[in-house]
Design a protein around this motif. Structure first.
Motif, PDB file in Angstrom:
ATOM      1  N   ASN A   6      37.407 -63.062  72.549  1.00  0.00           N
ATOM      2  CA  ASN A   6      37.770 -64.447  72.841  1.00  0.00           C
ATOM      3  C   ASN A   6      39.275 -64.631  73.015  1.00  0.00           C
ATOM      4  OD1 ASN A   6      38.399 -64.124  70.101  1.00  0.00           O
ATOM      5  ND2 ASN A   6      37.943 -66.249  69.616  1.00  0.00           N
ATOM      6  N   THR A   7      40.060 -63.673  72.532  1.00  0.00           N
ATOM      7  CA  THR A   7      41.508 -63.693  72.678  1.00  0.00           C
ATOM      8  C   THR A   7      42.028 -62.273  72.517  1.00  0.00           C
ATOM      9  OG1 THR A   7      43.569 -64.681  71.892  1.00  0.00           O
ATOM     10  CG2 THR A   7      41.916 -64.178  70.223  1.00  0.00           C
ATOM     11  N   GLU A   8      43.200 -61.996  73.050  1.00  0.00           N
ATOM     12  CA  GLU A   8      43.797 -60.671  72.875  1.00  0.00           C
ATOM     13  C   GLU A   8      44.661 -60.607  71.625  1.00  0.00           C
ATOM     14  OE1 GLU A   8      45.900 -59.736  76.430  1.00  0.00           O
ATOM     15  OE2 GLU A   8      44.071 -59.372  77.567  1.00  0.00           O
ATOM     16  N   ILE A   9      45.137 -61.775  71.170  1.00  0.00           N
ATOM     17  CA  ILE A   9      45.998 -61.851  69.990  1.00  0.00           C
ATOM     18  C   ILE A   9      45.396 -62.857  69.013  1.00  0.00           C
ATOM     19  CG2 ILE A   9      48.302 -62.412  69.121  1.00  0.00           C
ATOM     20  CD1 ILE A   9      49.359 -61.805  71.965  1.00  0.00           C
ATOM     21  N   PHE A  10      45.195 -62.424  67.768  1.00  0.00           N
ATOM     22  CA  PHE A  10      44.707 -63.366  66.757  1.00  0.00           C
ATOM     23  C   PHE A  10      45.557 -63.220  65.502  1.00  0.00           C
ATOM     24  CE2 PHE A  10      42.626 -59.612  65.340  1.00  0.00           C
ATOM     25  CZ  PHE A  10      42.132 -59.821  64.062  1.00  0.00           C
ATOM     26  N   SER A  11      45.600 -64.295  64.721  1.00  0.00           N
ATOM     27  CA  SER A  11      46.451 -64.311  63.531  1.00  0.00           C
ATOM     28  C   SER A  11      45.671 -64.903  62.357  1.00  0.00           C
ATOM     29  CB  SER A  11      47.713 -65.140  63.789  1.00  0.00           C
ATOM     30  OG  SER A  11      47.359 -66.448  64.177  1.00  0.00           O
ATOM     31  N   PRO A  12      45.108 -64.050  61.526  1.00  0.00           N
ATOM     32  CA  PRO A  12      44.285 -64.532  60.400  1.00  0.00           C
ATOM     33  C   PRO A  12      45.135 -65.086  59.253  1.00  0.00           C
ATOM     34  CG  PRO A  12      44.379 -62.141  60.412  1.00  0.00           C
ATOM     35  CD  PRO A  12      45.114 -62.604  61.625  1.00  0.00           C
ATOM     36  N   ASP A  13      45.810 -66.221  59.516  1.00  0.00           N
ATOM     37  CA  ASP A  13      46.691 -66.812  58.514  1.00  0.00           C
ATOM     38  C   ASP A  13      46.217 -68.199  58.069  1.00  0.00           C
ATOM     39  OD1 ASP A  13      47.208 -68.212  60.811  1.00  0.00           O
ATOM     40  OD2 ASP A  13      49.278 -67.542  61.009  1.00  0.00           O
ATOM     41  N   ASN A  14      44.977 -68.544  58.420  1.00  0.00           N
ATOM     42  CA  ASN A  14      44.343 -69.805  58.012  1.00  0.00           C
ATOM     43  C   ASN A  14      45.102 -71.054  58.447  1.00  0.00           C
ATOM     44  OD1 ASN A  14      42.096 -68.600  56.770  1.00  0.00           O
ATOM     45  ND2 ASN A  14      43.344 -68.126  54.980  1.00  0.00           N
ATOM     46  N   GLY A  16      44.294 -72.473  61.305  1.00  0.00           N
ATOM     47  CA  GLY A  16      43.350 -73.156  62.185  1.00  0.00           C
ATOM     48  C   GLY A  16      43.456 -72.769  63.642  1.00  0.00           C
ATOM     49  N   TYR A  17      44.320 -71.838  63.973  1.00  0.00           N
ATOM     50  CA  TYR A  17      44.509 -71.419  65.363  1.00  0.00           C
ATOM     51  C   TYR A  17      44.336 -69.902  65.472  1.00  0.00           C
ATOM     52  CZ  TYR A  17      46.614 -70.808  69.941  1.00  0.00           C
ATOM     53  OH  TYR A  17      46.826 -70.476  71.240  1.00  0.00           O
ATOM     54  N   ASP A  18      43.307 -69.470  66.201  1.00  0.00           N
ATOM     55  CA  ASP A  18      43.016 -68.039  66.414  1.00  0.00           C
ATOM     56  C   ASP A  18      43.011 -67.247  65.112  1.00  0.00           C
ATOM     57  OD1 ASP A  18      42.621 -68.254  69.153  1.00  0.00           O
ATOM     58  OD2 ASP A  18      44.721 -67.856  69.629  1.00  0.00           O
ATOM     59  N   ASP A  19      42.333 -67.775  64.096  1.00  0.00           N
ATOM     60  CA  ASP A  19      42.269 -67.098  62.797  1.00  0.00           C
ATOM     61  C   ASP A  19      41.286 -65.931  62.773  1.00  0.00           C
ATOM     62  OD1 ASP A  19      44.191 -68.624  61.447  1.00  0.00           O
ATOM     63  OD2 ASP A  19      42.734 -70.213  61.090  1.00  0.00           O
ATOM     64  N   VAL A  20      40.331 -65.928  63.680  1.00  0.00           N
ATOM     65  CA  VAL A  20      39.365 -64.834  63.765  1.00  0.00           C
ATOM     66  C   VAL A  20      39.278 -64.353  65.204  1.00  0.00           C
ATOM     67  CG1 VAL A  20      37.985 -65.568  61.787  1.00  0.00           C
ATOM     68  CG2 VAL A  20      37.412 -66.399  64.064  1.00  0.00           C
ATOM     69  N   LEU A  21      38.854 -63.122  65.350  1.00  0.00           N
ATOM     70  CA  LEU A  21      38.636 -62.534  66.671  1.00  0.00           C
ATOM     71  C   LEU A  21      37.147 -62.584  66.972  1.00  0.00           C
ATOM     72  CD1 LEU A  21      39.919 -60.892  69.040  1.00  0.00           C
ATOM     73  CD2 LEU A  21      39.172 -58.860  67.800  1.00  0.00           C
ATOM     74  N   ASP A  64      37.731 -61.024  60.836  1.00  0.00           N
ATOM     75  CA  ASP A  64      38.715 -61.846  60.132  1.00  0.00           C
ATOM     76  C   ASP A  64      40.003 -61.106  59.802  1.00  0.00           C
ATOM     77  OD1 ASP A  64      37.706 -60.097  58.265  1.00  0.00           O
ATOM     78  OD2 ASP A  64      36.870 -61.650  56.960  1.00  0.00           O
ATOM     79  N   GLY A  65      40.179 -59.900  60.326  1.00  0.00           N
ATOM     80  CA  GLY A  65      41.399 -59.138  60.079  1.00  0.00           C
ATOM     81  C   GLY A  65      41.403 -58.363  58.781  1.00  0.00           C
ATOM     82  N   LEU A  66      40.230 -58.266  58.142  1.00  0.00           N
ATOM     83  CA  LEU A  66      40.118 -57.522  56.892  1.00  0.00           C
ATOM     84  C   LEU A  66      39.554 -56.133  57.136  1.00  0.00           C
ATOM     85  CD1 LEU A  66      38.691 -60.259  54.498  1.00  0.00           C
ATOM     86  CD2 LEU A  66      41.087 -59.584  54.824  1.00  0.00           C
ATOM     87  N   SER A  67      39.877 -55.214  56.244  1.00  0.00           N
ATOM     88  CA  SER A  67      39.357 -53.851  56.299  1.00  0.00           C
ATOM     89  C   SER A  67      37.960 -53.801  55.668  1.00  0.00           C
ATOM     90  CB  SER A  67      40.290 -52.907  55.550  1.00  0.00           C
ATOM     91  OG  SER A  67      40.207 -53.161  54.156  1.00  0.00           O
ATOM     92  N   ASP A  68      37.357 -52.630  55.672  1.00  0.00           N
ATOM     93  CA  ASP A  68      36.066 -52.442  55.003  1.00  0.00           C
ATOM     94  C   ASP A  68      36.167 -52.722  53.503  1.00  0.00           C
ATOM     95  OD1 ASP A  68      34.394 -51.821  57.144  1.00  0.00           O
ATOM     96  OD2 ASP A  68      34.874 -49.685  57.063  1.00  0.00           O
TER      97      ASP A  68
END
Length: 103
Positions: A6-14, A16-21, A64-68
């Motif tokens: 849905n986007t090439e750049i995301f920022s999981p910083d909560n 409200g903008y591109d927080d998840v890929l 969400d930008g998290l590891s396993d």
């Protein structure tokens, strides 16, 4: 078959903008099994979003930008590998690249 982000750049910083890929797939035959694996820029696996799951003909998963291990990953380039195994034995691979950004 289609595979897209849905986007090439995301920022999981909560904020409200591109927080998840969002990872979307469609037009795959019924009965297919899929894997979605995410690697860092050095080629080390950091997350398995899907492992040997029936995928249906279409769907969307979110990262969400998290590891396993549920730890926050560092900023950088990440490679996404989508593998589909069809009932007839055929294998399809799709690849995409994204950037995890933070303030």
């Amino acid at each position: 078959s289609q595979f897209s982000l849905n986007t090439e750049i995301f920022s999981p910083d909560n904020d409200g903008y591109d927080d998840v890929l969002g990872i979307t797939y469609s037009d795959f035959p019924a009965g297919s099994v899929g894997n979605i694996t995410i690697y860092n820029e050095r080629g080390i696996r950091v997350r398995r979003l899907m492992r040997n799951e029936y995928i249906g003909t279409q769907g969307t998963l979110f990262w969400d930008g998290l590891s396993d291990e549920s730890t926050s990953l560092s900023i950088g380039i990440y490679h996404i590998l989508f593998e589909v195994f069809q009932a007839n034995g055929e294998k399809i691979e799709k690849r995409a690249t994204c950037v995890l950004a933070k303030k």
